[in-house]
Design an enzyme around this catalytic site. Sequence first.
Site, PDB file in Angstrom:
ATOM      1  N   ASP A   1       0.925  -1.210   0.036  1.00  0.00           N
ATOM      2  CA  ASP A   1       0.060   0.099   0.084  1.00  0.00           C
ATOM      3  C   ASP A   1       0.836   1.259   0.135  1.00  0.00           C
ATOM      4  O   ASP A   1       2.056   1.190  -0.641  1.00  0.00           O
ATOM      5  CB  ASP A   1      -0.947   0.011   1.138  1.00  0.00           C
ATOM      6  CG  ASP A   1      -2.179   0.544   0.956  1.00  0.00           C
ATOM      7  OD1 ASP A   1      -2.338   1.998   0.834  1.00  0.00           O
ATOM      8  OD2 ASP A   1      -3.315  -0.140   1.056  1.00  0.00           O
TER       9      ASP A   1
ATOM     10  N   ASP B   1       0.356   2.987  18.605  1.00  0.00           N
ATOM     11  CA  ASP B   1      -0.406   1.786  18.858  1.00  0.00           C
ATOM     12  C   ASP B   1       0.554   0.444  18.578  1.00  0.00           C
ATOM     13  O   ASP B   1       0.170  -0.743  18.791  1.00  0.00           O
ATOM     14  CB  ASP B   1      -1.631   1.759  18.233  1.00  0.00           C
ATOM     15  CG  ASP B   1      -2.661   2.581  18.709  1.00  0.00           C
ATOM     16  OD1 ASP B   1      -2.149   3.449  19.466  1.00  0.00           O
ATOM     17  OD2 ASP B   1      -3.788   2.465  18.404  1.00  0.00           O
TER      18      ASP B   1
ATOM     19  N   HIS C   1      -3.666   5.828   4.259  1.00  0.00           N
ATOM     20  CA  HIS C   1      -4.249   4.867   3.670  1.00  0.00           C
ATOM     21  C   HIS C   1      -3.565   3.447   3.960  1.00  0.00           C
ATOM     22  O   HIS C   1      -4.387   2.336   4.775  1.00  0.00           O
ATOM     23  CB  HIS C   1      -4.472   4.860   2.070  1.00  0.00           C
ATOM     24  CG  HIS C   1      -5.356   3.702   1.486  1.00  0.00           C
ATOM     25  ND1 HIS C   1      -4.894   2.655   1.140  1.00  0.00           N
ATOM     26  CD2 HIS C   1      -6.665   3.549   1.174  1.00  0.00           C
ATOM     27  CE1 HIS C   1      -5.823   1.964   0.381  1.00  0.00           C
ATOM     28  NE2 HIS C   1      -7.154   2.408   0.749  1.00  0.00           N
TER      29      HIS C   1
ATOM     30  N   ASN D   1     -14.337   0.220  -6.111  1.00  0.00           N
ATOM     31  CA  ASN D   1     -15.423   0.992  -5.638  1.00  0.00           C
ATOM     32  C   ASN D   1     -16.252   1.788  -6.661  1.00  0.00           C
ATOM     33  O   ASN D   1     -16.715   2.853  -6.609  1.00  0.00           O
ATOM     34  CB  ASN D   1     -14.789   2.314  -4.803  1.00  0.00           C
ATOM     35  CG  ASN D   1     -14.045   1.619  -3.520  1.00  0.00           C
ATOM     36  OD1 ASN D   1     -14.387   0.385  -2.735  1.00  0.00           O
ATOM     37  ND2 ASN D   1     -13.267   2.441  -2.752  1.00  0.00           N
TER      38      ASN D   1
ATOM     39  N   ALA E   1      -7.814  -7.598  -8.713  1.00  0.00           N
ATOM     40  CA  ALA E   1      -8.765  -8.773  -8.196  1.00  0.00           C
ATOM     41  C   ALA E   1      -9.500  -9.535  -9.118  1.00  0.00           C
ATOM     42  O   ALA E   1      -9.991 -10.685  -8.660  1.00  0.00           O
ATOM     43  CB  ALA E   1      -9.819  -7.916  -7.084  1.00  0.00           C
TER      44      ALA E   1
ATOM     45  N   SER F   1     -11.408  -1.026  -0.265  1.00  0.00           N
ATOM     46  CA  SER F   1      -9.973  -1.049   0.644  1.00  0.00           C
ATOM     47  C   SER F   1      -9.865  -1.434   2.102  1.00  0.00           C
ATOM     48  O   SER F   1      -9.109  -2.105   2.492  1.00  0.00           O
ATOM     49  CB  SER F   1      -9.562   0.306   0.433  1.00  0.00           C
ATOM     50  OG  SER F   1      -8.836   0.462  -0.714  1.00  0.00           O
TER      51      SER F   1
END
Length: 448
Positions: free
Chosen positions: A195, A204, A227, A323, A339, A397
């Site tokens: 990505d 975190d 992203h 999308n 995909a 995504s």
Amino acid sequence: MMSVPGEFGDGEVDGALSEYLRGEAGEPTGRYVLTLADDVVGDANAMRATCQSLAGVSNVVESRELSEGAAELQELTESEAVLYPTLGLAVVASAEDRLEALSTAAAEDERIEAVEPELMVHALQQPGVIATEYLRGYRDAASALYEHANGGAAGVAVEAAPLFADTAAFTWGLQAVRADTSRFSGQGVPVAILDTGFTMLHPDFAGRRITSRSFVTNQAPDDGHGHGTHCTGTTSGPQRPPGGTRRYGIAHNDNIFIGKVLDNQGSGTDGQILAGIEWAVNNHCRVISMSLGANVPTVSAAYEAAGRRALANNCLIIAAAGNNADRAHGSFGFVGRPANSPSIMAVGAVDSQLDIANFSARSNPVVGGQVDIVGPGVNVYSSWKMPDRYKTISGTSMATPHVAGCAALWAQATGMGGAALYALLIRSARRLPISSVDVGAGLVQAPQ
């Protein structure tokens, strides 16, 4: 050919699945991707000889020889061809005196299965996104009409309670895929997120094992976009976020591999994506998560070869379906590249009521173009680049890393990888009362 996240706020659709700038064909980089026959896969010398047999090609390097942060855009330009031996692919620089040789080779050389132009896309706002206010108004009007027709108070909008909702402990997505009750953590499973990179100093993830590599010119693996950090948070976020927020990550004890294949504006090339896949497979990653793609309906021979050869190396590639739908206006879209490759798992998106997301692409009538499975993809809360730290966005995504995270849990639970893991995810999915052209096998589920 690759992908592009757009930066959107709460409730808006992530733009990672963009359109090509010039229609279906896109913007060529001036290079070509060669898919080589199985006979030469893994044999760098044979692949080198194949490339050198083309007119004018002499300077050939392997992808692993490319230096950090300069791959594909600078050194690939200087080299006439770059080999990806594990995947059996090569990216060849274009020249007028080489085009005829490439065409001839594709037709006559049995060592070359296909030749395709390498393409590049740029971040574009997702077309056809309906404003949240419009959808709310449409919903309220429909509710009012229903109440009136059934003797209720006219003009009163009924708010449907979500099937799932974020709580103080878990995001709705983790609850929907049953990651909140799973006894597995992805312990030791190597998972690659290809990505825009990752915010390496995100608090975190302090103390987590993270291996990173950039395939973007003069850019470190650190995420200047957000992203990639969001997707990584969903696949691999901590069991107990130190900021006291709800848990948003699934495989909280996996081994994270960050491949920066998109730049800080969210753009990339075929060569960068393929370099990232090659790197992940060579590092024995069991799962590769790719929340990227392009609105091109045809299947790429190179991505299908990459998916098939990854499976042969016990690695499953999971990619966002796209999308490009606008279902509220009768447009159902289609699963785009990569995909739509038969050997790559295509992921659609559902909302918290387990309805298909307005933007989620429908199956594409090409071999491999079906939606295989769906994940939570609307109003998904996860990590973001600093100083924001967290953000809520939507898109296929966001659904993709839910599937990748569950895949890591199943890999830990069963030891499976490759085609067996692919089949297990399909078999264990929660069936939904929605056509399979939209949701495939159903909603991904974590092992218990």
